[in-house]
Enzyme design. Structure first.
Site, PDB file in Angstrom:
ATOM      1  N   LYS A 109      63.559  30.209  32.725  1.00  0.00           N
ATOM      2  CA  LYS A 109      62.326  30.456  33.480  1.00  0.00           C
ATOM      3  C   LYS A 109      61.147  30.417  32.515  1.00  0.00           C
ATOM      4  O   LYS A 109      61.147  31.095  31.483  1.00  0.00           O
ATOM      5  CB  LYS A 109      62.365  31.825  34.159  1.00  0.00           C
ATOM      6  CG  LYS A 109      63.134  31.886  35.453  1.00  0.00           C
ATOM      7  CD  LYS A 109      62.927  33.257  36.086  1.00  0.00           C
ATOM      8  CE  LYS A 109      63.594  33.385  37.427  1.00  0.00           C
ATOM      9  NZ  LYS A 109      63.347  34.715  38.024  1.00  0.00           N
ATOM     10  N   GLU A 120      65.367  46.328  29.348  1.00  0.00           N
ATOM     11  CA  GLU A 120      66.065  45.163  29.898  1.00  0.00           C
ATOM     12  C   GLU A 120      67.562  45.231  29.626  1.00  0.00           C
ATOM     13  O   GLU A 120      68.368  44.748  30.426  1.00  0.00           O
ATOM     14  CB  GLU A 120      65.469  43.881  29.320  1.00  0.00           C
ATOM     15  CG  GLU A 120      64.044  43.579  29.769  1.00  0.00           C
ATOM     16  CD  GLU A 120      63.942  43.127  31.219  1.00  0.00           C
ATOM     17  OE1 GLU A 120      64.988  42.980  31.886  1.00  0.00           O
ATOM     18  OE2 GLU A 120      62.803  42.920  31.693  1.00  0.00           O
ATOM     19  N   LYS A 135      73.281  38.210  31.586  1.00  0.00           N
ATOM     20  CA  LYS A 135      72.300  37.265  32.123  1.00  0.00           C
ATOM     21  C   LYS A 135      72.854  35.852  32.172  1.00  0.00           C
ATOM     22  O   LYS A 135      72.677  35.140  33.176  1.00  0.00           O
ATOM     23  CB  LYS A 135      71.021  37.291  31.287  1.00  0.00           C
ATOM     24  CG  LYS A 135      69.924  36.395  31.876  1.00  0.00           C
ATOM     25  CD  LYS A 135      68.553  36.732  31.380  1.00  0.00           C
ATOM     26  CE  LYS A 135      67.503  35.956  32.174  1.00  0.00           C
ATOM     27  NZ  LYS A 135      66.121  36.286  31.752  1.00  0.00           N
ATOM     28  N   ASN A 168      66.246  40.835  38.830  1.00  0.00           N
ATOM     29  CA  ASN A 168      64.926  41.426  39.077  1.00  0.00           C
ATOM     30  C   ASN A 168      65.003  42.929  39.341  1.00  0.00           C
ATOM     31  O   ASN A 168      64.009  43.540  39.753  1.00  0.00           O
ATOM     32  CB  ASN A 168      64.257  40.726  40.264  1.00  0.00           C
ATOM     33  CG  ASN A 168      63.990  39.262  39.986  1.00  0.00           C
ATOM     34  OD1 ASN A 168      63.458  38.902  38.948  1.00  0.00           O
ATOM     35  ND2 ASN A 168      64.400  38.399  40.910  1.00  0.00           N
ATOM     36  N   HIS A 199      62.028  45.232  38.810  1.00  0.00           N
ATOM     37  CA  HIS A 199      60.834  44.430  38.570  1.00  0.00           C
ATOM     38  C   HIS A 199      59.864  44.399  39.747  1.00  0.00           C
ATOM     39  O   HIS A 199      58.699  44.043  39.570  1.00  0.00           O
ATOM     40  CB  HIS A 199      61.234  43.005  38.179  1.00  0.00           C
ATOM     41  CG  HIS A 199      61.758  42.905  36.775  1.00  0.00           C
ATOM     42  ND1 HIS A 199      62.855  43.619  36.348  1.00  0.00           N
ATOM     43  CD2 HIS A 199      61.334  42.189  35.702  1.00  0.00           C
ATOM     44  CE1 HIS A 199      63.084  43.325  35.070  1.00  0.00           C
ATOM     45  NE2 HIS A 199      62.173  42.481  34.657  1.00  0.00           N
ATOM     46  N   HIS A 228      55.681  45.639  29.385  1.00  0.00           N
ATOM     47  CA  HIS A 228      56.643  45.196  30.402  1.00  0.00           C
ATOM     48  C   HIS A 228      57.889  46.078  30.441  1.00  0.00           C
ATOM     49  O   HIS A 228      58.324  46.505  31.518  1.00  0.00           O
ATOM     50  CB  HIS A 228      57.050  43.747  30.136  1.00  0.00           C
ATOM     51  CG  HIS A 228      58.045  43.215  31.117  1.00  0.00           C
ATOM     52  ND1 HIS A 228      57.740  42.972  32.442  1.00  0.00           N
ATOM     53  CD2 HIS A 228      59.363  42.904  30.975  1.00  0.00           C
ATOM     54  CE1 HIS A 228      58.815  42.522  33.075  1.00  0.00           C
ATOM     55  NE2 HIS A 228      59.809  42.474  32.210  1.00  0.00           N
TER      56      HIS A 228
END
Length: 347
Positions: free
Chosen positions: A128, A170, A212, A230, A233, A248
């Site tokens: 992405k 994450e 992932k 997500n 998120h 973030h």
């Protein structure tokens, strides 16, 4: 050179020394490196041999204007379709690099050397690439895999503690989604231990990347299962849009806590698992209260690019190591928020 992971037939992810791996995987062609001034100071030797394009820092420069400036620099220096583009930096650098490389002259080959923990376990992995429009995250973007990603834990030694912690959010997300063993492992360590034990850090990075990679390999263009990545998120992006107080990873930690509370209230997640999630986030020093009132977060979440036909696509954990994607109205989602937010949750 043996890759730790492969996505599709062409994108290879390496975990190890960048100085050993890069010469083996870099194509024999001209290389243009995109980075920022801070990375240039810390890791100048990685950039010195290439045509260099330095961009600014922070989420505010993740825009089409920055990409246009890169295009102009490419034109000035004669970058063409034979050039390989190398992004060296954190998630903002790799997002912008991937987008610029994917769209300049209809596409150049590119690879990443992520220099942050968040970049190594999430932002640089999965293909992405994107930039923000008016503060809305990654509204302009592409699905296009880097030829390689080199994740070198040694590069994290210079990372400030706050940025290192951001990457842990994450990693925790990945554990909640699909790796209960990773979650339990994280419950036995603290931030200082993780920073100072290089073998442990490498093991944790590898586990998070595996989560992932396996999901992306099954759903590269986010038609279904990839939406699980997500988790947290929905609110994290809204927090970043509405406030500059959190980076973030910090916003993701808040989003995970809020979504875990919602899943408990919905009866999807056991109270004990919800408490474990909150305890782990607290263990690593995250502040878990949103700097933005929930009413405003819900309003911004309604504009998320993953929504469809006015319905929200919400990722909710069902146990440590598994989650589900549910399609809800804004009203139904607001009703799942904890009782302490009741005064704020009406749109």
């Amino acid at each position: 050179m043996h890759a730790s992971f492969v996505i599709g037939s062409a994108s290879r992810i390496y975990i190890g020394s960048v100085r050993e791996i890069l010469p083996e995987v870099l194509p024999e062609s001209r290389v243009a490196a995109i980075s920022d001034a801070a990375i240039d100071r810390l890791h100048h030797e990685l950039l010195a041999s290439y045509a260099s394009v330095l961009i600014g820092k922070g989420e505010s420069i993740k825009t089409l204007q920055t990409v246009a400036a890169i295009y102009r620099k490419f034109l000035e220096t004669g970058i063409d379709r034979s050039t390989f583009v190398l992004g060296i930096g954190g998630g903002i650098v790799t997002d912008i690099t991937g987008f610029a490389a994917s769209t300049y002259m209809r596409g150049l080959r590119f690879g990443f050397i992520p220099t942050t923990l968040l970049g190594q376990v999430d932002a640089a992995i999965g293909g992405k690439n994107g930039v923000n429009i008016d503060g809305y995250k990654n509204i302009a973007g592409t699905f296009n895999q880097p030829q390689f990603v080199i994740c070198d834990p040694e590069l994290l030694a210079t990372l400030p503690e706050r940025e290192f912690r951001a990457g842990l959010a994450e990693i925790i997300k990945a554990a909640i989604i699909a790796d209960a063993e990773l979650f339990a492992r994280l419950e036995t360590v603290d931030l200082l231990h993780l920073r100072n034990d290089r073998n442990l850090l490498t093991e944790i990075i590898r586990s998070a990347i595996r989560v992932k990679v396996e999901i992306v390999a099954r759903d590269e263009r986010e038609a279904g299962e990839r939406r699980k990545l997500n988790l947290g998120h929905t609110f994290a992006h809204a927090i970043e849009k509405c406030s500059t107080r959190m980076n973030h990873g910090e916003a993701v930690a808040v989003g995970i806590r809020m979504i875990a509370d919602a899943a408990v209230k919905a009866g999807l997640l056991a109270t004990a698992d919800g408490e474990r999630i909150t305890a782990l986030l607290t263990r690593f020093g995250f502040a878990l209260e949103s700097p933005v009132e929930v009413k405003r977060l819900l309003k911004e979440s309604a504009k998320d690019k993953k929504n469809k036909d006015g319905m929200l696509r919400i990722v909710l954990p069902t146990r440590i190591g598994d989650c589900t994607v549910q399609t809800l109205t804004s009203t139904a989602f607001a009703a799942l928020l904890p009782a302490r937010c009741a005064k704020e949750k009406t749109l």
